[in-house]
Design an enzyme around this catalytic site. Structure first.
Site, PDB file in Angstrom:
ATOM      1  N   ASP A   1      58.528 100.612  44.811  1.00 25.13           N
ATOM      2  CA  ASP A   1      58.066 100.470  43.437  1.00 25.13           C
ATOM      3  C   ASP A   1      57.346 101.746  42.987  1.00 25.13           C
ATOM      4  OD1 ASP A   1      57.408  98.549  41.119  1.00 25.13           O
ATOM      5  OD2 ASP A   1      55.429  99.310  41.680  1.00 25.13           O
TER       6      ASP A   1
ATOM      7  N   GLU B   1      62.433 103.107  42.701  1.00 28.47           N
ATOM      8  CA  GLU B   1      62.319 102.944  41.250  1.00 28.47           C
ATOM      9  C   GLU B   1      61.933 104.288  40.624  1.00 28.47           C
ATOM     10  OE1 GLU B   1      59.950 100.282  37.907  1.00 28.47           O
ATOM     11  OE2 GLU B   1      58.907 100.967  39.709  1.00 28.47           O
TER      12      GLU B   1
END
Length: 622
Positions: A212, A247
């Site tokens: 993330d 990401e």
């Protein structure tokens, strides 16, 4: 490296010891599905994912399931709570306990499904309180389990302009994302805590990670972290490379190639392109796709897509369905489900050959901050599809296209056909699969050049072969001896599935008569096998394992020694395009042949219409 106070070191050691003990219960390596398609199971509990792996994901051919962050996090009345971590050492999360996590990993592996964990280590929780594992924190004093103020960057703000030029890169990486305390991931001590977290998950059997907010951390930091992790775990417990995707939203300040050695990148430009072409934004339509993203062997296009080996793609995720960045289904930002655009886009993603594909399975909401439902996805063990949880991965067109994608691995995307209005397109995947999509209000009738062998095929958008394999549970398509098929693709309305998809794994008859088989004898030599290894033929059809080494066809050694021939005879579907490689297999680790001379990199032939053939393939290719 900074040392922890004695109490913190002891607590961390006890937690890691508990994780290691749990890992002893992990299932041994299993035969896994091809890894071309995974599904994001957003905020599903560990127990429910275990059930879904067993009942659905494994049998339908999904290669992996991406789970929500497994670490302890802030208890919040919103979906974002799990993205505010508090404690990496204790794996008690809102999705379940460490024991439930371990049981889920084991169940998914037994079903042939890999488990990928969402890793949140750029930031920590704001405010103060008690986390899901009972630990406490205080963001005002930067006090967290195993972290103190010296482990964070100074408090500063990321300005919108920082995303538009390389000059803003320092702020993007060192300032607070959404106001959350920003960990100094370049610190050796912080990296050590992240390494411990990843190693504990790998010890339990987790197969890989989604990172993330990766662009908010230096690529050099993650290179160091993964190098250290891989020194202890060169592969995951299944004997495969550790799967990593990151990401990274493309903009003016990020240097995407610097992250390529770490793992694939979420190619958000694919998500945006699918939104725009299926909604006809900015004068785009389906016919614009080759211009926007490029074509097979010449990827990039006007939008500058990264190369497919570096990309993981999806139609939506939990962020984009809340911020307007993607097509959406039945939520506050529009309903692309009612007019089938969402379904069509996912069919296209699974049919085409760019990148690794991820489906998304979430829940219905009207408030973009809405937390996960309190109701279980099941009632009395029965999945409640499109009730509260959307169960998109069980929608017939999407679920059946996973098999299409698995069968089409390595097959070129070609024979691009455009209908009259630019919102109708069709294409083939070599001589294995063919798909036609209709995003217009008018039916599309024509004769299509499918590139497939003659026969009758089930349209997997609506159904599959029946239990006997002699017919289809829904409609079918007949391909003639020239590879042509005449049919109508329904108009895009709420009552139709406006697509047709066929592939060789769902052929009920060859050339109009009988299912037919071809007896094929494979022979290979000079494989330099070692004690415990055997040779398997692994390929694109079920008798060859559908690219899963553990399910491939096992050959028999002809004598003794490392280089003597191996041979075996197997019944394959008649008149079918076969792709395959020889694989050395010891029950857990696969050693594949190197690239062959064909365009796909695999050995290739078309099986006989009836009778028997011999494949004397010479030597194993190193």
């Amino acid at each position: 490296m900074q040392l922890l106070p004695t109490s913190r070191r002891l607590a961390h050691a006890l937690t890691l010891t508990a994780s290691a003990a749990l890992a002893l219960l992990a299932a041994p390596a299993q035969a896994l599905n091809p890894n071309s398609t995974s599904v994001q199971m957003f905020q599903w509990s560990w127990n429910d994912i275990a059930t879904e792996c067993t009942q659905w994901l494994g049998p339908k051919g999904f290669g992996g399931v991406q789970i929500s962050p497994p670490g302890a996090s802030k208890v919040a009345n919103g979906w974002w709570g799990v993205y505010q971590p508090v404690n990496y050492a204790n794996l008690t999360s809102r999705m379940g306990t460490p024991a439930q996590l371990q049981a889920m990993i084991n169940a998914c592996h037994t079903a042939g499904v890999r488990v990928y964990a969402d890793i949140v280590v750029n930031q920590m929780a704001d405010g103060s309180g008690t986390a899901t594992d009972g630990s406490t924190w205080n963001a005002n004093t930067l006090t967290y389990p195993f972290f103190s103020a010296s482990d964070f960057h100074a408090n500063c703000t990321i300005n919108p302009a920082d995303y538009n030029s390389p000059a803003g890169r320092s702020n993007v990486q060192n300032c607070r994302l959404g106001g959350l305390p920003d960990l100094a991931t370049e610190s050796a001590y912080v990296q050590g805590q992240i390494v411990n977290y990843l190693k504990a998950l790998l010890a339990m059997g987790v197969d890989g990670f989604r990172i993330d907010a990766a662009k908010h951390m230096p690529a050099t930091a993650w290179t160091s972290i993964m190098n250290t992790v891989k020194a202890a775990y060169p592969t995951n417990k299944q004997g495969e490379p550790i799967w990593v995707t990151q990401e990274i939203i493309n903009d003016g300040e990020v240097d995407r190639p610097s992250y390529f050695p770490i793992g694939t990148l979420n190619e958000f430009q694919f998500t945006s392109a699918m939104r725009d072409v299926f909604r006809n934004n900015n004068s785009l339509n389906l016919a614009s796709i080759p211009t926007v993203m490029g074509t097979w062997g010449n990827w990039g296009g006007t939008w500058g897509f990264i190369q497919p080996q570096n990309a993981t793609v999806f139609i939506t995720n939990w962020d984009t369905e809340r911020n307007g960045g993607s097509l959406n289904i039945n939520n506050a930002l529009g309903n692309d489900g009612a007019n089938q655009r969402y379904t069509l886009a996912n069919i296209f993603m699974l049919a085409q050959g760019y990148g690794e594909a991820q489906l998304y399975s979430g829940y219905k909401f009207s408030d973009t901050n809405a937390d996960r439902p309190t109701a279980s996805p099941y009632s009395g063990g029965v999945p409640q599809i499109n009730v509260v949880w959307d169960f998109a991965h069980r929608w017939t067109p999407l679920a059946n296209m996973v098999g299409f994608r698995n069968a089409s691995i390595g097959q070129a995307q070609q024979n691009w056909i455009v209908g009259d209005n630019g919102n109708q397109v069709a294409f083939s995947r070599g001589n294995v699969g063919f798909v036609a999509l209709n995003n217009s209000g008018s039916a599309w009738t024509r004769t299509f050049a499918t590139g497939l062998p003659a026969g009758t095929y089930c349209n997997v958008i609506n159904g599959t072969k029946n239990a006997a394999g002699t017919g289809c549970t829904a409609d079918s398509v007949t391909v003639d001896a020239s590879g042509n098929a005449s049919f109508t693709v329904p108009a895009n309305t709420s009552s139709n599935n406006p697509a047709v998809a066929i592939y060789t794994g769902q052929r009920t008859s060859a050339g109009g008569g009988g299912t037919g088989t071809c007896s094929v004898t494979f022979t290979i030599a000079n494989a330099s096998t070692t004690l415990g290894q055997n040779l398997r033929v692994v390929g694109n059809v079920v008798p060859l394992g559908s690219w899963a080494p553990g399910s491939g066809f096992a050959l028999t050694i002809q004598g003794s020694g490392a280089n003597v021939p191996w041979t075996g005879t197997v019944a394959l579907p008649a008149g079918t395009a076969i792709q395959y490689k020889y694989v050395k297999w010891n029950g857990s680790t696969a050693v594949w042949e190197s690239n062959q001379t064909t365009a796909s990199g695999n050995r290739e032939f078309t099986s006989c219409a009836s009778g028997a053939v011999t494949r004397n393939d010479g030597n194993f290719k190193f």
